[in-house]
Design a protein around this motif. Structure first.
Motif, PDB file in Angstrom:
ATOM      1  N   LEU A  41       0.828  -1.209   0.000  1.00 55.39           N
ATOM      2  CA  LEU A  41       0.000   0.000   0.000  1.00 55.39           C
ATOM      3  C   LEU A  41       0.863   1.260   0.000  1.00 55.39           C
ATOM      4  O   LEU A  41       0.565   2.235  -0.699  1.00 55.39           O
ATOM      5  N   THR A  44       2.329   1.732  -3.599  1.00 52.32           N
ATOM      6  CA  THR A  44       1.382   2.207  -4.609  1.00 52.32           C
ATOM      7  C   THR A  44       0.910   3.629  -4.311  1.00 52.32           C
ATOM      8  O   THR A  44       0.787   4.452  -5.224  1.00 52.32           O
ATOM      9  N   VAL A  45       0.655   3.926  -3.041  1.00 51.85           N
ATOM     10  CA  VAL A  45       0.270   5.297  -2.687  1.00 51.85           C
ATOM     11  C   VAL A  45       1.428   6.256  -2.962  1.00 51.85           C
ATOM     12  O   VAL A  45       1.232   7.388  -3.436  1.00 51.85           O
ATOM     13  N   TYR A  48       1.511   7.019  -6.551  1.00 51.29           N
ATOM     14  CA  TYR A  48       0.427   7.931  -6.918  1.00 51.29           C
ATOM     15  C   TYR A  48       0.782   9.369  -6.532  1.00 51.29           C
ATOM     16  O   TYR A  48       0.524  10.310  -7.283  1.00 51.29           O
ATOM     17  N   TRP A 193      -3.843   2.920 -10.161  1.00 50.81           N
ATOM     18  CA  TRP A 193      -5.091   2.655  -9.429  1.00 50.81           C
ATOM     19  C   TRP A 193      -5.352   1.150  -9.295  1.00 50.81           C
ATOM     20  O   TRP A 193      -5.804   0.689  -8.246  1.00 50.81           O
ATOM     21  N   MET A 196      -3.103  -0.120  -6.578  1.00 44.12           N
ATOM     22  CA  MET A 196      -3.586   0.263  -5.252  1.00 44.12           C
ATOM     23  C   MET A 196      -4.742  -0.626  -4.799  1.00 44.12           C
ATOM     24  O   MET A 196      -4.807  -1.074  -3.654  1.00 44.12           O
ATOM     25  N   SER A 199      -3.426  -4.081  -4.014  1.00 48.04           N
ATOM     26  CA  SER A 199      -2.687  -4.073  -2.748  1.00 48.04           C
ATOM     27  C   SER A 199      -3.639  -4.001  -1.563  1.00 48.04           C
ATOM     28  O   SER A 199      -3.429  -4.663  -0.543  1.00 48.04           O
TER      29      SER A 199
END
Length: 377
Positions: A41, A44-45, A48, A193, A196, A199
């Protein structure tokens, strides 16, 4: 099952001492699924949030490396400097993402069980390379649980991936009709996305795994009734040892007390059961103190020592009992007994002067007044 066998069942919750000992040995509940979820997480965050910055930096690096004059193309030293500058710029671009991953990789494992550093956990254990023990671990409840979690992860992620592909099918087909640059940006956004969401799906496994790890940790540390009794003995000491220690302490205290009897000014007695030895020095003491006290055999021993060292003895049953019950050895007598004790000490000091030939013979104190609240029958 026999009573003895049932008493050895590990059915009791671990005590705080057992938990602390296990922690010192490196045994704490840990969830690999929680740590994995945290890293996925966070990654991926982080992509982003910092993706645009990373992309712009990479574009700048490519432009820097492909835009140079003809002279630089034939300068081998310039190539090295280009490579070093590109490496530094790339590292700067990735530092924010790496920082987020580092924090997640650090906090994820210790979120359950807390921070722990144990030398015992780092010590080599030959049981880990024992094939028999390894075979047992392969078919243990924990191994089956790990297999179930792995299959569940594959199933959840696969199902969610199929659902995402079905939902994004039209968007992916539309990429063919978009210009290259917008198409690339759109595809990157869809990929981030999707990553995310995939995950986040591992949270479902972590929600199941965390309670299981806590339950499994407690199960391993459970204790039998005998374990708890043994721990209490270790903590508080065995009764026979404690009794022996108390006996030795009493004997040492009695020896010190008897050694102090010759220094007493007077021994107040009950005819048969009680004896208390008092000392009072007007120059150094505000109040008389008790040097020794005892009943029955101990009282007789105090009197015997007093006679041997010519310490004066006064028979006052009420006062002897009052001092015995209200005052400990080496403590001052209570204020309520000042008057009664003063009568006895006055007699003793006057008797000393009379024997030296410097005073009159005192009258033996027979009517010593003891307050009602200080009388012990």
């Amino acid at each position: 099952m026999s009573e003895e066998d049932s008493s050895q069942e590990k059915s009791e919750q671990p005590t705080p001492k057992r938990l602390e000992k296990a922690r010192e040995e490196g045994q704490t509940p840990r969830s690999r699924e929680l740590a994995t979820t945290a890293v996925l997480l966070a990654g991926t965050v982080g992509l982003y949030v910092f993706g645009q910055f990373i992309a712009d930096s990479m574009v700048g690096i490519m432009r820097y490396n492909f835009a140079f004059d003809r002279a630089a193309a034939f300068d081998t030293g310039h190539m090295i400097s280009h490579l070093a500058q590109s490496f530094a710029d790339g590292l700067i671009a990735l530092i924010p993402l790496f920082s987020v991953l580092l924090v997640a990789a650090t906090l994820g494992p210790i979120a359950l069980g807390g921070w722990l550093w144990s030398n015992k956990a780092l010590a080599p254990k030959f049981s880990r390379i024992n094939p028999i023990e390894g075979f047992k671990r392969m078919f243990s409840v924990k191994a089956l649980m790990e297999l179930g979690k792995a299959l569940a992860k594959v199933g959840v992620v696969l199902a969610l991936a199929i659902w995402l592909l079905a939902g994004m099918q039209q968007d992916m087909l539309d990429l063919a009709n978009q210009a290259p640059l917008p198409g690339i940006v759109h595809s990157v956004q869809m990929s981030i996305w999707a990553a995310m969401i995939l995950s986040a799906s591992t949270l479902l496994i972590a929600v199941v795994d965390v309670p299981f790890q806590m339950w499994d940790h407690t199960r391993k540390l459970k204790m039998s009734h005998q374990d708890i009794k043994d721990e209490m003995k270790d903590s508080e000491g065995k009764p026979e040892v404690k009794g022996r220690i108390r006996q030795l302490q009493r004997e040492m205290a009695n020896k010190r007390m008897m050694a102090a009897v010759p220094e007493a000014d007077v021994v107040i007695t009950n005819p048969t059961h009680f004896s208390v030895a008092l000392k009072y020095d007007p120059e150094s003491m505000d109040t008389p103190i008790v040097l020794a006290k005892g009943i029955d055999h101990m009282a007789m021993k105090i009197r015997e020592i007093a006679r041997a060292h010519e310490v004066e003895m006064v028979e006052a049953p009420l006062l002897a009992r009052a001092v015995y019950y209200t005052t400990e050895v080496e403590q001052e007598i209570p204020g309520a007994l000042y008057m009664a004790v003063a009568q006895v000490l006055a007699y003793v000091f006057q008797l000393r002067n009379y024997r030296k030939g410097t005073g009159q013979q005192p009258v033996y104190p027979r009517n010593i007044t003891v307050p009602a609240e200080m009388r012990y029958e």
